[in-house]
Design an enzyme around this catalytic site. Structure first.
Site, PDB file in Angstrom:
ATOM      1  N   ASN A 248      -5.903  -7.838  -2.930  1.00 22.11           N
ATOM      2  CA  ASN A 248      -5.470  -8.023  -1.604  1.00 22.11           C
ATOM      3  C   ASN A 248      -4.409  -7.150  -0.702  1.00 22.11           C
ATOM      4  OD1 ASN A 248      -7.059 -10.741  -1.612  1.00 22.11           O
ATOM      5  ND2 ASN A 248      -5.499 -11.211  -3.261  1.00 22.11           N
ATOM      6  N   TYR A 249      -3.775  -6.545  -1.540  1.00 25.40           N
ATOM      7  CA  TYR A 249      -2.772  -5.621  -0.650  1.00 25.40           C
ATOM      8  C   TYR A 249      -2.754  -4.290  -0.784  1.00 25.40           C
ATOM      9  CZ  TYR A 249      -0.138 -10.018  -0.424  1.00 25.40           C
ATOM     10  OH  TYR A 249      -0.022 -11.261  -0.020  1.00 25.40           O
ATOM     11  N   ILE A 250      -3.477  -3.458  -1.723  1.00 27.96           N
ATOM     12  CA  ILE A 250      -3.514  -2.079  -2.119  1.00 27.96           C
ATOM     13  C   ILE A 250      -4.840  -1.497  -1.330  1.00 27.96           C
ATOM     14  CG2 ILE A 250      -3.643  -0.136  -3.378  1.00 27.96           C
ATOM     15  CD1 ILE A 250      -1.878  -1.952  -5.544  1.00 27.96           C
TER      16      ILE A 250
ATOM     17  N   SER B  89       0.717  -1.318   0.207  1.00 27.86           N
ATOM     18  CA  SER B  89      -0.015   0.090  -0.038  1.00 27.86           C
ATOM     19  C   SER B  89       0.920   1.255  -0.021  1.00 27.86           C
ATOM     20  CB  SER B  89      -0.898   0.040   1.346  1.00 27.86           C
ATOM     21  OG  SER B  89      -2.028  -0.871   1.086  1.00 27.86           O
TER      22      SER B  89
END
Length: 705
Positions: free
Chosen positions: A663-665, A444
């Site tokens: 899933n990550y940002i 992120s």
DNA sequence: CCGGTCACTTAGAAAGAGTCCA
DNA sequence: TGGACTCTTTCTAAGTGACCGG
């Protein structure tokens, strides 16, 4: 590509604008941007207006912090699970030593699973073949019938494979009505099983379909790949449901394995799969409140790490030179996890593919080259991680010494630590901190930084903004090593584009050559209006693929062939008496040019004529300066677009952007960026992601991760 | 501590739908 | 206008990490 294609999308856009972009005047630009695009491209019309505008529960508005979070629900009603249809035998045999062998249903089904995969990588995988064939032999040995089948290599599954292909074809050829009926049926099922009642609200269920039987498709070198994944029966399934809810009806003649009322978990049903003894769950959909809550929590935890990251980094950097071996290993592992977004690396069993993460790295996974460290190992899903990196000298020294201590391939690099210990240490540094939080945090954080680096303004076109966004996205995907298989015909596609680019360059150049002499008589001021320099630059040859006479002949031959095809079609479809003659005439001249060209091409190797022959119909004649100039401008635009497409395609060939986006940002970064740059969030979040990230949609435009 | 279990997130492939382009 | 190509969704495998009982 910037495309606003269908009604619903336009609809969404307006709604989002209304709902979350409070300042109306600001959204004016964005609206205009879309409108023209939308009008130009819209073609397909679909009804479907609903998209459930029901008064939604906005759980994120009343997050009163620390409620009891072990109880996940108080009311839960659902319809259970949907079983796949029972097997229907088709009676198609396989060949053994060329002889037809007909199989009883149970065996036919198993063989069919393999036959369907004949042309895939699984079908060609020896482990897959062996495991499948052992299963087959087992079934045959249990059967009352005697089968002649003894060796895999003497089997020919082609008849069955072809039968399936034919079926697929037939399915494609189904009439509109049949397709519509099928869709209707699907909708009905989704209506029934697709939703549950959770604390008084209707929420979507995710995977309510029980996994059908088949052959286990393990990734990479999984020792069990190809094993028979058996049909799941109601008796194996545990249903989790509210105490007061009506228990869903199991299929006729069967009973649920168990029915429980566990409010501390979020699954609706559970069963054990037979191949790896893994537990499978039926959960709510990604867009549900339960999933949304933990998603939000995940990102908030990662943001919490922001406050501690400096201290934690200082901490492990200092520990790199600790006199205690364990501490040194832990610090080194943390460094890798933080810097290169490695996964924790839990230990794995022998009955799984040999893949590793940080803590399970072994001797053979690192090497040292030119003062750098080379990581080369198979990570999750057997995706290769290859990275040659510079590291802090202390890390380098440590890795060298850990490897020396490991002595030989097969031995752990981090012999004194494991993930449990690492995570324990991390949670002592910050409550709730574990190795995976670093991946979220760094992803992120990187995304936000990369986005800020991009050279765009709110006035930039949607195209430029999309490009900027995707570039930032790609940085993150690279960091996390998210990969995808190269598309089947990738190199073909690439060279096709490269070829098109060459054609454009050539056309641009000959138009420039045509125009240039006509400019000399102009006044200096007028000549400045027709500055050709940037265009000349653009159509300069690619040194790797120069325009040769040979290429030129192929290029024109291609044009001729296409023109001929077009004319032939025209002749066949709508030739009238009056135009037939002219078509024939054109065709004749085209094909004569084609044969001229071909003979010229033949002669190329022997005679080195300096001036390439150009078919008559493709020779250029000068018309007017303005016309010529605007043609060049048009070609230039196409060259630039094609060039970016080429670069983009190449960069994207093995990088999967989706995983990090999903899933990550932190989605709030995207939302706030969209607001700041006046671009609809639909450009980056398709329907399901907007659904999943509902909680992020009202993020402030000044949101900082 | 250790191994097993459990619940959940993360992952790429495959299927399906939509779009584009000749 | 249909077939190739691309984007989106679905599917299910493969991870992480907490917890538990000995």
């Amino acid at each position: 590509m910037v495309v606003v294609t269908s009604e619903p999308r336009e609809d969404n856009f307006k709604r989002v604008i209304k709902r979350s972009y409070s300042d109306d005047s600001e959204s004016e630009v964005a609206r205009k941007k879309i409108k023209t695009e939308g009008e130009k491209k819209r073609r397909v019309k679909r009804e479907q207006k609903e998209e459930e505008e029901a008064e939604e529960y906005e759980w994120w508005r009343d997050q009163n912090g620390d409620k009891d979070d072990t109880i996940r629900w108080t009311q839960l009603e659902h319809q259970g699970v949907l079983f796949p249809p029972e097997y229907v035998p088709h009676g198609v045999p396989i060949l053994y030593d060329g002889e037809k062998v007909y199989l009883e249903p149970e065996i036919e089904e198993l063989v069919g699973f393999f036959a369907a995969l004949l042309e895939t990588e699984h079908g060609a995988n020896p482990t897959f073949q062996r495991n499948f064939f052992n299963e087959l032999k087992l079934l045959m040995s249990k059967s009352k019938r005697k089968y002649p089948i003894k060796e895999f290599s003497r089997c020919d599954f082609r008849p069955m494979y072809e039968y399936f292909q034919k079926q697929k074809e037939e399915k494609k050829q189904m009439s509109k009505e049949e397709k519509a009926a099928l869709l209707e049926e699907r909708k009905m099922i989704e209506e029934k099983y697709g939703y549950c009642i959770l604390d008084g609200r209707r929420e979507k269920v995710g995977n309510f379909r029980i996994e059908p039987p088949g052959l286990f498709r393990g990734r990479g070198a999984h020792p069990k790949t190809g094993c028979y994944k058996r049909r799941v029966r109601a008796e194996q399934i545990t249903i989790n449901i509210g105490k007061d809810a009506k228990i869903p009806e199991p299929p006729k003649g069967s009973k649920w394995g168990n029915v429980i009322h566990d409010q501390t978990v979020t699954w609706l049903a559970m069963w054990k799969e037979n191949v790896n003894d893994n537990t499978k769950y039926v959960f709510l959909a990604a867009g549900s409140s339960l999933k949304g809550q933990s998603d939000l929590k995940k990102y908030e935890k990662a943001r919490e790490l922001k406050k501690h990251i400096v201290r934690i980094r200082k901490d492990y950097m200092a520990a790199l030179t600790s006199s205690d071996g364990k501490t040194r290993q832990r610090a080194t592992a943390l460094y890798l996890i933080d810097r290169f977004a490695l996964r924790a690396g839990n230990e794995k069993g022998d009955d799984q593919a040999d893949t590793v993460g940080c803590c399970s790295l072994r001797y053979e996974h690192v090497t040292f080259e030119d003062g750098k460290v080379v990581f080369d190992f198979l990570g999750k899903d057997s995706i290769r991680y290859y990275n040659k990196v510079e590291v802090h000298p202390a890390v380098y020294r440590n890795l060298v010494s850990f490897q020396r201590a490991a002595k030989t391939p097969g031995n752990l690099l981090f012999s004194l630590i494991n993930t449990v210990e690492l995570n324990k240490h991390l949670s002592s540094l910050m409550p709730g901190l574990s190795a995976k939080v670093f991946r979220t945090y760094n992803a992120s954080h990187t995304f936000q930084q990369e986005l800020e680096k991009q050279d765009v303004t709110p006035a930039s076109s949607i195209h430029e903004l999309t490009l900027a966004y995707n570039r930032a996205n790609r940085q993150v995907a690279v960091l996390c090593n998210h990969q995808r298989a190269v598309a089947k015909n990738f190199s073909g596609q690439l060279s096709k584009i490269a070829d098109r680019l060459m054609g454009l360059r050539y056309e641009c150049r000959r138009h420039i050559d045509l125009l240039k002499p006509n400019l000399t008589d102009l006044s200096l001021a007028d000549r400045a209006k027709y500055d050709l320099a940037p265009f000349e630059q653009a159509c300069r040859d690619d040194p790797d693929r120069p325009i040769t006479t040979e290429w030129l002949y192929s290029y024109f031959a291609d044009l001729l062939t296409k023109d001929i095809e077009r004319l032939e079609k025209k002749k066949a479809s709508d030739a009238t008496q009056s135009n037939l003659d002219s078509i024939e005439e054109k065709l004749a001249s085209l094909s004569s040019e084609l044969s001229t060209l071909n003979s010229k091409k033949e002669a190329l190797s022997s005679s080195k004529s300096s001036k390439p022959y150009i078919p008559e119909m493709y020779r250029l004649t000068f018309n007017s300066i303005d016309k010529s100039f605007s043609t060049i401008q048009r070609l230039y635009t196409r060259i630039v677009a094609t060039k970016t497409a080429l670069v983009d395609k190449d960069e994207n060939k093995t990088t999967a952007l989706g995983t990090s986006k999903i899933n990550y940002i932190d989605p709030r970064i995207t939302v706030s960026w969209c607001k700041k740059f006046d671009i609809p969030v639909e450009k980056f979040f398709p329907k399901t992601l907007r659904e999943k990230f509902k909680w992020a949609m009202h993020a402030d435009k000044n949101f900082k991760f």
